[in-house]
Scaffold this active site. Sequence first.
Site, short mmCIF file in Angstrom:
data_model
loop_
_atom_site.label_atom_id
_atom_site.label_comp_id
_atom_site.label_asym_id
_atom_site.label_seq_id
_atom_site.Cartn_x
_atom_site.Cartn_y
_atom_site.Cartn_z
N GLU A 153 1.13 -1.02 -0.10
CA GLU A 153 0.34 0.29 0.14
C GLU A 153 0.94 1.35 0.09
O GLU A 153 1.72 1.11 0.98
CB GLU A 153 -1.17 -0.25 0.77
CG GLU A 153 -1.80 -1.14 1.21
CD GLU A 153 -2.79 -1.48 2.59
OE1 GLU A 153 -3.39 -2.03 2.59
OE2 GLU A 153 -2.53 0.19 3.33
N PRO A 154 -0.11 2.14 0.06
CA PRO A 154 0.94 3.65 -0.54
C PRO A 154 0.97 3.27 1.08
O PRO A 154 0.46 4.33 2.01
CB PRO A 154 0.49 4.78 -0.79
CG PRO A 154 -1.05 3.79 -2.29
CD PRO A 154 -1.01 2.92 -1.70
N GLY A 169 4.54 0.29 3.11
CA GLY A 169 6.01 -0.01 2.66
C GLY A 169 6.62 -2.14 3.11
O GLY A 169 4.92 -2.70 2.98
N SER A 170 7.20 -2.14 3.83
CA SER A 170 7.88 -3.20 4.14
C SER A 170 7.15 -3.86 5.01
O SER A 170 6.86 -4.93 6.17
CB SER A 170 8.46 -3.60 4.54
OG SER A 170 9.69 -3.53 3.09
N ILE A 179 0.91 -4.06 -7.94
CA ILE A 179 -0.28 -5.07 -8.14
C ILE A 179 0.34 -5.83 -9.19
O ILE A 179 0.20 -5.69 -10.49
CB ILE A 179 -1.49 -5.43 -8.31
CG1 ILE A 179 -1.50 -4.12 -6.55
CG2 ILE A 179 -1.76 -6.06 -7.77
CD1 ILE A 179 -0.66 -4.70 -5.33
N GLY A 202 32.39 -4.81 -22.64
CA GLY A 202 32.77 -3.17 -22.84
C GLY A 202 31.98 -2.86 -23.83
O GLY A 202 30.70 -3.04 -23.61
N GLU A 239 9.27 -8.60 -3.27
CA GLU A 239 9.43 -9.39 -1.82
C GLU A 239 10.02 -8.66 -0.47
O GLU A 239 11.02 -9.87 0.38
CB GLU A 239 10.08 -10.53 -3.06
CG GLU A 239 9.29 -11.21 -3.94
CD GLU A 239 7.76 -11.22 -3.52
OE1 GLU A 239 7.45 -11.86 -2.42
OE2 GLU A 239 6.76 -11.52 -4.83
N THR A 262 12.87 -5.47 0.28
CA THR A 262 14.15 -5.28 0.13
C THR A 262 15.94 -6.13 0.94
O THR A 262 15.72 -6.89 2.06
CB THR A 262 14.21 -3.41 1.03
OG1 THR A 262 13.86 -3.61 2.71
CG2 THR A 262 13.01 -2.62 0.25
N SER A 263 16.79 -5.44 0.88
CA SER A 263 17.74 -6.06 0.83
C SER A 263 17.99 -5.93 2.49
O SER A 263 18.45 -6.75 3.66
CB SER A 263 19.10 -6.20 0.46
OG SER A 263 19.20 -6.39 -0.81
#
Length: 387
Positions: free
Chosen positions: A126-127, A130-131, A156, A343, A367, A369-370
Amino acid sequence: MDFALSEDESLIYKTATHFCEKELMPHEELLERTGEFPIELELEIRRKGIAVGLHACNMPESVGGGGLNCVSLTLVEKGLSRASTALAEAVRRPFNILAACEGEQVAHFLEPVMSGEKRDCIAMSEPDVGSDLRSMKTRAVRDGADWIINGTKHFISSAQRSQFVILFAVTGEDETPRGVKKRISCFLIDLDTPGLVVAKGYQQLGHRGHSNSILHFDNCRIGGWQLVGEEGQGFALVSKWLGEGRLSVAAVCQARAERAFEYASEYAARRKQFGQPIGNFQGIGFPLADMATDIRIGDLLLMNTAWKVDQKSPTVAQDCAMAKVWCSEMLGRVADQAIQTCGGMGLMTDLPLERIYRDARAERIWEGTSEIQRRIISRELMREQGI
């Protein structure tokens, strides 16, 4: 300790890899050039995936799925994910939450997904949330035998290509020693339900042909039969899916890193400067050695974690987090060095490296964040110390 794949596992991996090379990779240029994934092409890929047994291979045999264990599913994910995200996802592996369907849900949602007639998507993010899933604001309130839903979900994936959504929403609060705790429940909702609007999402970095949408719920009324499991048990389903979702991302990253390395090492062997292959120079050869080592570590971590899932190891959450954070960050390093190795040609669309490089950035975010993965790992480490 035997690290070799069984005969069945080898066959599964070869089937998925061959399907990817024959049915998916030839369409990468179309998605890159147009940014669109024709629905007719998606349906064709899905039909072919069903024919070779790749569709719904993650679902239990009891509901008509392939019943593969986590090791075999990880091999399928690796094999298919050498291609771009949208194409790999066309070979549908429904969210395993649907195995919990009961009663009317089976005929309306589960069976059409298993046959390939319908596609599902999942809505949690959702806005402004977050997590922290416990902070979600979308609510479902009882109204007689029905539920009334209000709120907004975003990011989504593929909602505009799906027929229904697996929605997680707040259905109440409970008092706990640590304060108020929201009850989260799971619902299955047709995307054409009145009061539900599927809006176009954001323009995103990479992953062309893969769309995201925003879902707006405005007094959206659904039947009581659309609640999955018991009220308040949605978080258990979320937790189960997230672990496997993180391992899936790790498998995707591993596959892309291997593909990028193959191009880089082949180029280093073929391209000559000063009368010899550039791979003979330490400036090229040593980074290739580092890439190969990183990839080997990723594969061992990935497959060991999949094995632990099958063994029902108590450290699965930590293991999946480790696999996700390592493989996603390793892909970024490998993709970057692969371009450096090639290169100027590495920057050109003649090779898939610049696409792999672009697409790699999202893997460290979705899924979990780090930073979230490291939080999970460190938390489990402290628990082992009794903290």
